[in-house]
Design a protein around this motif. Sequence first.
Motif, short mmCIF file in Angstrom:
data_model
loop_
_atom_site.label_atom_id
_atom_site.label_comp_id
_atom_site.label_asym_id
_atom_site.label_seq_id
_atom_site.Cartn_x
_atom_site.Cartn_y
_atom_site.Cartn_z
N GLU A 162 6.32 9.09 5.67
CA GLU A 162 5.35 9.23 4.75
C GLU A 162 5.06 8.39 3.73
OE1 GLU A 162 6.62 13.49 3.21
OE2 GLU A 162 6.77 14.51 4.28
N ASN A 163 6.42 7.69 3.87
CA ASN A 163 6.82 6.65 2.43
C ASN A 163 6.83 5.45 3.27
OD1 ASN A 163 7.28 8.76 0.14
ND2 ASN A 163 9.27 8.63 0.81
N ASN A 168 0.33 6.15 7.62
CA ASN A 168 0.46 7.01 5.96
C ASN A 168 -0.04 5.16 5.63
OD1 ASN A 168 0.52 9.56 6.20
ND2 ASN A 168 2.87 9.02 5.19
N TYR A 169 -0.07 3.86 5.65
CA TYR A 169 -0.04 2.55 5.69
C TYR A 169 -1.59 2.13 6.00
CZ TYR A 169 -0.08 -2.13 5.84
OH TYR A 169 -0.08 -3.36 5.40
N THR A 172 -3.42 4.35 3.54
CA THR A 172 -3.81 3.85 2.24
C THR A 172 -4.88 3.22 2.09
OG1 THR A 172 -1.87 2.86 2.53
CG2 THR A 172 -1.84 5.28 1.81
N LYS A 173 -4.39 1.67 3.05
CA LYS A 173 -5.18 0.37 3.29
C LYS A 173 -6.77 1.38 3.12
CE LYS A 173 -2.30 -2.38 2.25
NZ LYS A 173 -2.80 -3.38 1.52
N GLY A 176 -7.61 5.78 1.98
CA GLY A 176 -6.93 7.37 1.49
C GLY A 176 -5.99 7.96 1.06
N SER A 177 -5.49 8.73 0.74
CA SER A 177 -4.08 9.00 -0.01
C SER A 177 -3.00 10.06 1.97
CB SER A 177 -4.19 10.68 -0.90
OG SER A 177 -4.61 11.71 -0.22
N GLU A 178 -2.04 9.31 0.96
CA GLU A 178 -0.59 9.55 1.98
C GLU A 178 -0.50 11.06 2.51
OE1 GLU A 178 2.86 8.26 0.35
OE2 GLU A 178 2.75 6.09 0.37
#
Length: 323
Positions: A162-163, A168-169, A172-173, A176-178
Motif C-alpha cells: 500500500e505505501n 501503487n507507485y 500515483t504517478k 490516481g490514488s493508492e
Amino acid sequence: MVDSIHPPAEADAPSIPVRRGPEPVRPRQRRWRRRRLNRYTGAPFVLISINLLLFATFFVWPAATGLLYSFTSYTGVGDAPWVGLANYQRLLQDDAFYSALIRTLIYTAGVVPLTIVLSLGTAVLLVTDYTKGKTVARIIFFLPWLISPIIAGVIWRWIFGENFGLVNYVITKLGGSEVAWQSNANLSMFVVIIAAAWGGTAFNMLLFVAALKNVPTAYYEAASLDGAGSWAKFRRITLPAIAPTTFIVVLLSVLHSMKEYALFAAINDGGPGTANNLLVQYIYTKGFERAQIGYASAASFVLMLILMVVAIVQLAMNRRKES
C-alpha cells in the motif's frame, strides 16, 4: 527248409517308435521354481524398500500419531488426557472453522480455473509452429516454479504494497490514488489468487506441453482438409485428446490450493486480521500459537477427509466421462 518256413525272430523285426509323455517334475525342480518365482516377486519390494521406509517414517507414523492426538487434549507438553470425540464435536460447533473452510473453497475456486487457463494457453503458444524463441520462453515461464513460495510471497507483497508497492507507485504517478491492497480483505485475497496462479502455471504448463505433443498431427491435417478452423480444431481435437492430463492438473491444483499456507503467510499472513485465514492457517494458529495440539490434529484429519472426498468425486466423474 525249416528256416524258410518259420517267421523271422523278434530281434530282426523293425522297431516302432513309441511316444512318451512329459516326464514328471521332480520335487527338487518344483522347489527350485518356487524359489525362483519368490525371488523375482520380492525384487520389486527390495527396490522400493527405501521409498516405503521414507513413506512410513514421514507419513504413516506422523499420521497415526496425529490421529491418536486428535482424541486427546494434548498441549505439546506433558501427558495427553483422553477426551474421545470432544475435539470433533467442538470443531463442528466452531464458526471460525466454517469461515476458514468457506474462504478455502473460494480461494480454490479462484485459483484453479485461472491456473488452468494460463498454463494451457502458455503451452499452446509454446507448441505452435508460429511461435519464435520457444526455448527462452520455456525457461522464463518455468522460473516461478523454482522460486520458494515464501520468496514469491515477499515479491508479490512488495509489488502490491500500500505505501511502498510498485503498483501503487505507478498509479500515483499516473494521477490516481493508492489502492488498499492489504487492508481490504477482498483485494488482499485477489492478490494471493493472482500470485498462486502465477506460481502454479509453470509446472502445469510442462504437463500440457507434453500432452499437446502427443496429439497425432494426422487429426489436424484431416480437419484442415474438411475446412475446420483453429478454434474448431482446438475444441474438437485438442481438448478431448488432452483430457487425461487436464484431469490430473485439475486434481493436483485443487489439492494443492486447499493446503496452501506459505504464500498466504508471506503476502498478508491471513490478513487483514483473520479475514483471509484458510484452513491450514486455522490449524496452525490452534496448534502452534495456542498449543492446542489435540484440537488442531482433529481439524487436520477433517481437512484430510475433505481432500479425500474431493479426490474420490473427481475420480468418479473422470471414470464416467471415459465410459
